[in-house]
Write a protein that holds these residues in place. Structure first.
Motif, PDB file in Angstrom:
ATOM      1  N   LEU A   1      10.448   8.737   0.628  1.00 58.80           N
ATOM      2  CA  LEU A   1      10.059   7.604  -0.075  1.00 58.80           C
ATOM      3  C   LEU A   1       9.265   6.533   0.703  1.00 58.80           C
ATOM      4  O   LEU A   1       9.095   5.230   0.666  1.00 58.80           O
ATOM      5  CB  LEU A   1      10.968   6.790  -0.920  1.00 58.80           C
ATOM      6  CG  LEU A   1      11.517   7.520  -2.171  1.00 58.80           C
ATOM      7  CD1 LEU A   1      12.753   7.017  -2.394  1.00 58.80           C
ATOM      8  CD2 LEU A   1      10.747   7.449  -2.985  1.00 58.80           C
ATOM      9  N   GLY A   2       8.913   7.127   2.258  1.00 61.46           N
ATOM     10  CA  GLY A   2       8.485   6.299   3.088  1.00 61.46           C
ATOM     11  C   GLY A   2       6.992   5.914   3.155  1.00 61.46           C
ATOM     12  O   GLY A   2       6.710   5.594   4.115  1.00 61.46           O
ATOM     13  N   ALA A   3       6.376   6.607   2.139  1.00 60.27           N
ATOM     14  CA  ALA A   3       4.635   6.277   2.109  1.00 60.27           C
ATOM     15  C   ALA A   3       4.465   5.128   1.660  1.00 60.27           C
ATOM     16  O   ALA A   3       3.788   5.121   0.650  1.00 60.27           O
ATOM     17  CB  ALA A   3       4.002   7.618   1.904  1.00 60.27           C
ATOM     18  N   ILE A   4       5.170   3.832   1.817  1.00 62.34           N
ATOM     19  CA  ILE A   4       4.856   2.560   1.419  1.00 62.34           C
ATOM     20  C   ILE A   4       4.998   1.568   2.315  1.00 62.34           C
ATOM     21  O   ILE A   4       5.821   1.864   3.319  1.00 62.34           O
ATOM     22  CB  ILE A   4       6.009   2.643   0.210  1.00 62.34           C
ATOM     23  CG1 ILE A   4       5.925   1.073  -0.299  1.00 62.34           C
ATOM     24  CG2 ILE A   4       7.422   2.914   0.524  1.00 62.34           C
ATOM     25  CD1 ILE A   4       4.934   0.717  -1.098  1.00 62.34           C
TER      26      ILE A   4
ATOM     27  N   ILE B   1       0.951  -0.949   0.006  1.00 63.50           N
ATOM     28  CA  ILE B   1       0.036  -0.137   0.041  1.00 63.50           C
ATOM     29  C   ILE B   1       0.794   1.165  -0.095  1.00 63.50           C
ATOM     30  O   ILE B   1       1.729   1.339   0.864  1.00 63.50           O
ATOM     31  CB  ILE B   1      -1.138  -0.069   1.309  1.00 63.50           C
ATOM     32  CG1 ILE B   1      -2.140  -1.049   0.984  1.00 63.50           C
ATOM     33  CG2 ILE B   1      -1.710   1.172   1.469  1.00 63.50           C
ATOM     34  CD1 ILE B   1      -3.083  -1.166   2.022  1.00 63.50           C
ATOM     35  N   GLU B   2       0.755   2.120  -0.843  1.00 63.22           N
ATOM     36  CA  GLU B   2       1.442   3.426  -1.172  1.00 63.22           C
ATOM     37  C   GLU B   2       0.655   4.645  -1.414  1.00 63.22           C
ATOM     38  O   GLU B   2      -0.236   4.378  -2.176  1.00 63.22           O
ATOM     39  CB  GLU B   2       2.580   3.148  -2.274  1.00 63.22           C
ATOM     40  CG  GLU B   2       3.525   4.415  -2.673  1.00 63.22           C
ATOM     41  CD  GLU B   2       4.201   4.007  -3.959  1.00 63.22           C
ATOM     42  OE1 GLU B   2       5.169   4.687  -4.014  1.00 63.22           O
ATOM     43  OE2 GLU B   2       3.993   3.017  -4.493  1.00 63.22           O
ATOM     44  N   CYS B   3       0.808   5.504  -0.564  1.00 68.04           N
ATOM     45  CA  CYS B   3       0.200   6.914  -0.933  1.00 68.04           C
ATOM     46  C   CYS B   3       0.550   7.418  -2.233  1.00 68.04           C
ATOM     47  O   CYS B   3       1.701   7.326  -2.734  1.00 68.04           O
ATOM     48  CB  CYS B   3       0.577   7.883   0.187  1.00 68.04           C
ATOM     49  SG  CYS B   3       0.026   9.410  -0.146  1.00 68.04           S
ATOM     50  N   ALA B   4      -0.318   7.850  -3.130  1.00 64.29           N
ATOM     51  CA  ALA B   4      -0.070   8.374  -4.306  1.00 64.29           C
ATOM     52  C   ALA B   4       0.992   9.628  -4.453  1.00 64.29           C
ATOM     53  O   ALA B   4       1.609   9.951  -5.256  1.00 64.29           O
ATOM     54  CB  ALA B   4      -1.360   9.147  -5.092  1.00 64.29           C
ATOM     55  N   GLY B   5       1.242  10.157  -3.044  1.00 65.81           N
ATOM     56  CA  GLY B   5       1.973  11.418  -3.118  1.00 65.81           C
ATOM     57  C   GLY B   5       3.423  10.953  -2.723  1.00 65.81           C
ATOM     58  O   GLY B   5       4.357  11.817  -2.335  1.00 65.81           O
ATOM     59  N   ASN B   6       3.566   9.594  -2.365  1.00 63.68           N
ATOM     60  CA  ASN B   6       5.102   9.254  -2.011  1.00 63.68           C
ATOM     61  C   ASN B   6       6.056   9.758  -2.874  1.00 63.68           C
ATOM     62  O   ASN B   6       5.804   9.470  -4.200  1.00 63.68           O
ATOM     63  CB  ASN B   6       5.150   7.673  -2.139  1.00 63.68           C
ATOM     64  CG  ASN B   6       5.963   7.061  -1.389  1.00 63.68           C
ATOM     65  OD1 ASN B   6       6.823   7.716  -0.313  1.00 63.68           O
ATOM     66  ND2 ASN B   6       6.689   5.832  -1.550  1.00 63.68           N
TER      67      ASN B   6
END
Length: 347
Positions: free
Chosen positions: A115-118, A90-95
């Motif tokens: 790069l840590g919104a994953i 699951i990854e934020c679109a704004g990563n």
């Protein structure tokens, strides 16, 4: 229901960077970890704050003109249904949003994620297809609309974003477990959607109901905030702190992970000279379409001072990370090769 902290779990600075209502995983916190992101360091993206929901009174309603038999299920009923377990990112679109500014000189508004919104977890739950079939999904159904039970966001209401019925009937999971345990509050307890390959906004947390419709559906989350955002692009990250100190002349085994919403990673290359030469990294672990590929490469630093490491991946569709990403007005889907700085110091 809404009397809760912004984020419930501890956010020690060695594991997270705080972004107000959200928290970004530090990549050096993944060093030495297994394939899955430990729950205690999985990133958090909240529009408002984590709600406190009582599973004993919670129900999931399936309704709308796209089903013949609208129904509702309790938590216990859902857990008794045929289940499936998936390893999914699951990854934020704004990563990666901050690199539009720091790396390309074109700042974008919004949370300045590195790069840590994953995160990759092992999710267990009921296939959405099963629930829709039990409700008698109609052949004319076009969209399904999952809705969250967190507090309404400003004047826009509850977070909700449509899915085309084809995706809903494919690989989407109504998950109640994360890494072998019930979902923690910050990650969607009691039940969340898990949508493999798609931007994290599709994986609605704190799921309350799902509408199936015979018409195309629109909400602020597919018109105003995330227009035309579906499948996540390809990215790579090093399990290394930003500006980490590396001793001169000592052999290093650098590790990282690469992922793509479009398919499995087939190659990762690393450059230590600004992109003039590339070496192929070795990889291990599973080649999971919806998750990531761990990789490693050896390096002996020979020069003191500041240096940059580049890592780029190629997925099974042939897509490779570019040197630059076209500017996006909302800072979504940064997929360029990230210039990871470090310092080579006397050992």
């Amino acid at each position: 229901m809404y009397a809760a902290a912004t984020i419930v779990k501890p956010l020690p600075p060695e594991l997270f960077r705080s972004h107000g209502a959200s928290a970004e995983m530090r990549w050096d916190a993944m060093a030495g970890q297994g394939y899955h992101t430990p729950t205690d360091r999985f990133f958090v993206r909240n529009h408002t704050f984590t709600p406190a929901i009582d599973a004993a009174t919670w129900q999931l309603a399936i309704h709308g003109d796209g089903v013949r038999c609208p129904t509702a299920y309790t938590y216990d009923q859902l857990r008794a249904m045929p289940a499936r377990t998936l390893d999914v990112a699951i990854e934020c679109a704004g990563n990666g949003r901050r690199f539009y500014g720091s790396q390309q000189g074109e700042p974008a508004p919004g949370t300045q994620w590195g790069l840590g919104a994953i995160g990759v977890a092992r999710w267990r739950g009921v296939p959405l297809r099963y629930l829709l079939e039990q409700a008698g999904v109609r052949a004319a159904a076009l969209d399904v609309l999952p809705r969250g039970l967190d507090a309404p966001f400003e004047h826009y209401g509850h977070v909700r974003r449509p899915l085309p019925v084809g995706k809903a009937m494919d690989d989407v999971l109504v998950a109640y477990e994360m890494n072998g345990r019930p979902l923690p509050p910050d990650h969607g307890f009691p039940v969340r959607l898990v949508v493999p390959g798609w931007a994290g906004i599709a994986s609605i947390k704190w799921l309350g109901d799902i509408e199936a419709a015979t018409r195309e559906l629109f909400t602020p989350w597919n018109t105003e905030f995330y227009p035309e955002i579906t499948v996540n692009p390809i990215k790579s990250a090093l399990e290394l702190g930003w500006n980490a100190a590396i001793p001169l002349g000592r052999p290093q085994l650098l590790r990282g992970r690469s992922w793509s919403g479009r398919g499995r990673i087939v190659k990762v290359e690393v450059s230590f000279d600004g992109g003039r030469r590339w070496r192929t990294a070795e990889h291990h672990g599973r080649h999971l379409v919806s998750a990531w590929l761990p990789w490693h490469i050896g390096w002996v630093p020979r020069q003191l001072g500041e240096q940059v490491i580049l890592a780029r991946a190629t997925d099974e569709t042939g897509a490779t990370q570019p040197p630059k990403t076209p500017q996006h007005p909302f800072g979504y889907h940064f997929d360029a090769v990230v210039r990871h700085p470090l310092r080579v110091v006397h050992g």
